[in-house]
Design a protein around this motif. Structure first.
Motif, short mmCIF file in Angstrom:
data_model
loop_
_atom_site.label_atom_id
_atom_site.label_comp_id
_atom_site.label_asym_id
_atom_site.label_seq_id
_atom_site.Cartn_x
_atom_site.Cartn_y
_atom_site.Cartn_z
N SER A 11 -6.84 -11.83 -32.61
CA SER A 11 -5.97 -11.75 -31.59
C SER A 11 -4.32 -12.27 -31.83
CB SER A 11 -6.57 -12.73 -30.37
OG SER A 11 -6.65 -13.99 -30.87
N CYS A 12 -4.21 -13.26 -32.17
CA CYS A 12 -2.98 -13.70 -32.37
C CYS A 12 -2.29 -13.09 -33.80
CB CYS A 12 -2.81 -15.33 -32.86
SG CYS A 12 -3.33 -16.36 -31.05
N VAL A 13 -2.95 -13.00 -34.74
CA VAL A 13 -2.55 -12.34 -35.90
C VAL A 13 -2.35 -10.83 -35.58
CG1 VAL A 13 -2.98 -11.84 -38.26
CG2 VAL A 13 -3.58 -14.05 -37.32
N LYS A 14 -3.38 -10.24 -35.11
CA LYS A 14 -3.38 -8.82 -34.92
C LYS A 14 -1.97 -8.57 -33.94
CE LYS A 14 -5.95 -5.06 -32.63
NZ LYS A 14 -7.01 -4.86 -31.81
N ASP A 15 -2.11 -9.45 -32.94
CA ASP A 15 -0.54 -9.19 -32.00
C ASP A 15 0.61 -9.38 -32.67
OD1 ASP A 15 -2.52 -8.69 -29.87
OD2 ASP A 15 -2.27 -10.76 -29.13
N ALA A 16 0.71 -10.55 -33.58
CA ALA A 16 2.03 -10.42 -34.42
C ALA A 16 2.28 -9.39 -35.23
CB ALA A 16 1.88 -11.76 -35.18
N PHE A 17 1.22 -8.89 -35.87
CA PHE A 17 1.60 -7.77 -36.93
C PHE A 17 2.01 -6.61 -35.97
CE2 PHE A 17 -0.55 -9.94 -40.19
CZ PHE A 17 0.37 -9.58 -41.40
N GLU A 18 1.36 -6.42 -34.80
CA GLU A 18 1.79 -5.05 -33.99
C GLU A 18 3.29 -5.59 -33.34
OE1 GLU A 18 -1.13 -5.32 -30.80
OE2 GLU A 18 -2.63 -4.21 -32.20
N LYS A 19 3.76 -6.82 -33.60
CA LYS A 19 5.06 -6.81 -32.99
C LYS A 19 6.22 -7.19 -34.09
CE LYS A 19 3.60 -9.39 -28.87
NZ LYS A 19 3.41 -10.71 -28.10
N GLY A 20 5.29 -7.01 -35.27
CA GLY A 20 6.31 -6.84 -36.69
C GLY A 20 6.56 -8.31 -37.16
N ASN A 21 5.98 -9.23 -36.87
CA ASN A 21 6.14 -10.71 -37.47
C ASN A 21 4.85 -11.42 -37.73
OD1 ASN A 21 5.00 -11.13 -34.57
ND2 ASN A 21 6.66 -12.78 -34.05
N GLY A 22 4.04 -10.53 -38.31
CA GLY A 22 2.65 -11.19 -38.81
C GLY A 22 2.62 -11.94 -40.06
N GLU A 23 3.72 -12.07 -40.89
CA GLU A 23 3.74 -12.75 -42.06
C GLU A 23 3.40 -14.26 -41.72
OE1 GLU A 23 3.60 -11.76 -45.22
OE2 GLU A 23 3.51 -9.65 -44.20
N ASP A 24 4.15 -14.68 -40.61
CA ASP A 24 4.09 -16.23 -40.30
C ASP A 24 2.73 -16.66 -40.03
OD1 ASP A 24 7.05 -16.53 -40.55
OD2 ASP A 24 7.30 -16.26 -38.47
N LYS A 25 2.04 -15.72 -39.32
CA LYS A 25 0.66 -15.89 -39.04
C LYS A 25 -0.12 -16.18 -40.04
CE LYS A 25 1.33 -16.39 -34.66
NZ LYS A 25 1.28 -17.49 -33.95
N ILE A 26 -0.14 -15.52 -41.06
CA ILE A 26 -0.69 -15.25 -42.41
C ILE A 26 -0.47 -16.36 -43.32
CG2 ILE A 26 -0.85 -14.25 -44.88
CD1 ILE A 26 -2.27 -12.56 -42.81
N ASP A 27 0.76 -17.10 -43.14
CA ASP A 27 1.36 -18.34 -43.73
C ASP A 27 0.48 -19.35 -43.11
OD1 ASP A 27 2.85 -17.02 -45.45
OD2 ASP A 27 4.66 -17.57 -44.26
N GLU A 28 0.25 -19.33 -42.00
CA GLU A 28 -0.46 -20.39 -41.14
C GLU A 28 -1.74 -20.29 -41.71
OE1 GLU A 28 1.13 -20.75 -36.51
OE2 GLU A 28 -0.08 -19.22 -36.80
N ILE A 29 -2.37 -19.43 -41.69
CA ILE A 29 -3.84 -19.07 -42.11
C ILE A 29 -4.05 -19.79 -43.40
CG2 ILE A 29 -5.86 -17.69 -42.72
CD1 ILE A 29 -4.82 -16.02 -39.99
N MET A 30 -3.15 -19.19 -44.48
CA MET A 30 -3.24 -19.60 -45.88
C MET A 30 -3.08 -21.37 -45.70
SD MET A 30 -4.07 -17.10 -47.19
CE MET A 30 -3.95 -17.87 -49.17
N LEU A 31 -2.26 -21.64 -45.04
CA LEU A 31 -2.35 -23.37 -44.86
C LEU A 31 -3.42 -23.71 -44.65
CD1 LEU A 31 1.18 -23.98 -43.50
CD2 LEU A 31 0.60 -24.62 -45.79
N VAL A 32 -4.37 -23.30 -43.57
CA VAL A 32 -5.54 -24.02 -43.08
C VAL A 32 -6.58 -23.65 -44.18
CG1 VAL A 32 -7.58 -23.48 -41.38
CG2 VAL A 32 -5.15 -23.61 -40.74
N LEU A 33 -6.57 -22.48 -44.80
CA LEU A 33 -7.62 -22.10 -45.92
C LEU A 33 -7.58 -22.89 -46.96
CD1 LEU A 33 -7.79 -18.46 -45.77
CD2 LEU A 33 -9.41 -19.98 -44.58
N ASP A 34 -6.21 -23.30 -47.20
CA ASP A 34 -5.91 -24.21 -48.68
C ASP A 34 -6.39 -25.75 -48.37
OD1 ASP A 34 -4.44 -25.28 -50.77
OD2 ASP A 34 -3.31 -26.37 -49.62
N LYS A 35 -6.32 -26.18 -46.80
CA LYS A 35 -6.84 -27.31 -46.60
C LYS A 35 -8.48 -27.41 -46.43
CE LYS A 35 -3.01 -29.24 -44.12
NZ LYS A 35 -2.54 -29.60 -43.02
N TYR A 36 -8.91 -26.18 -46.10
CA TYR A 36 -10.41 -25.92 -46.07
C TYR A 36 -11.26 -25.88 -47.42
CZ TYR A 36 -14.57 -23.34 -44.61
OH TYR A 36 -15.94 -22.94 -44.40
#
Length: 88
Positions: free
Chosen positions: A61-86
């Motif tokens: 949802s959120c990441v898909k929407d962000a990419f459709e709006k052209g600003n998905g890179e920030d969402k990828i960075d968010e996920i990477m931070l979470v996965l790093d902790k995971y």
């Protein structure tokens, strides 16, 4: 962003909560340490599964929407931070 169905995550967390209540009772009743440890591992597995469900829905949802709006890179960075902790 559309409203997400959270029933899967809620059910997993409610199950984990019930198991935590059981662990507390086990500790209060001085149950065998290995049995307690196994229950703790079961709760951890439920929490991990819940987190993966949340991340999956976030990406769909959120990441898909962000990419459709052209600003998905920030969402990828968010996920990477979470996965790093995971994975630590």
């Amino acid at each position: 962003m559309e409203t997400k169905d959270r029933s899967i995550e809620l059910n997993l967390l409610k199950t984990a909560r019930g198991q935590i209540d059981g662990i507390i009772k086990m500790l209060e009743n001085d149950r065998y340490c290995i049995d307690i440890s196994k229950q703790i591992l079961a709760v951890q597995a439920l929490l991990k599964k819940t987190n993966l469900e949340i991340l999956k829905k976030h990406m769909n949802s959120c990441v898909k929407d962000a990419f459709e709006k052209g600003n998905g890179e920030d969402k990828i960075d968010e996920i990477m931070l979470v996965l790093d902790k995971y994975y630590r």
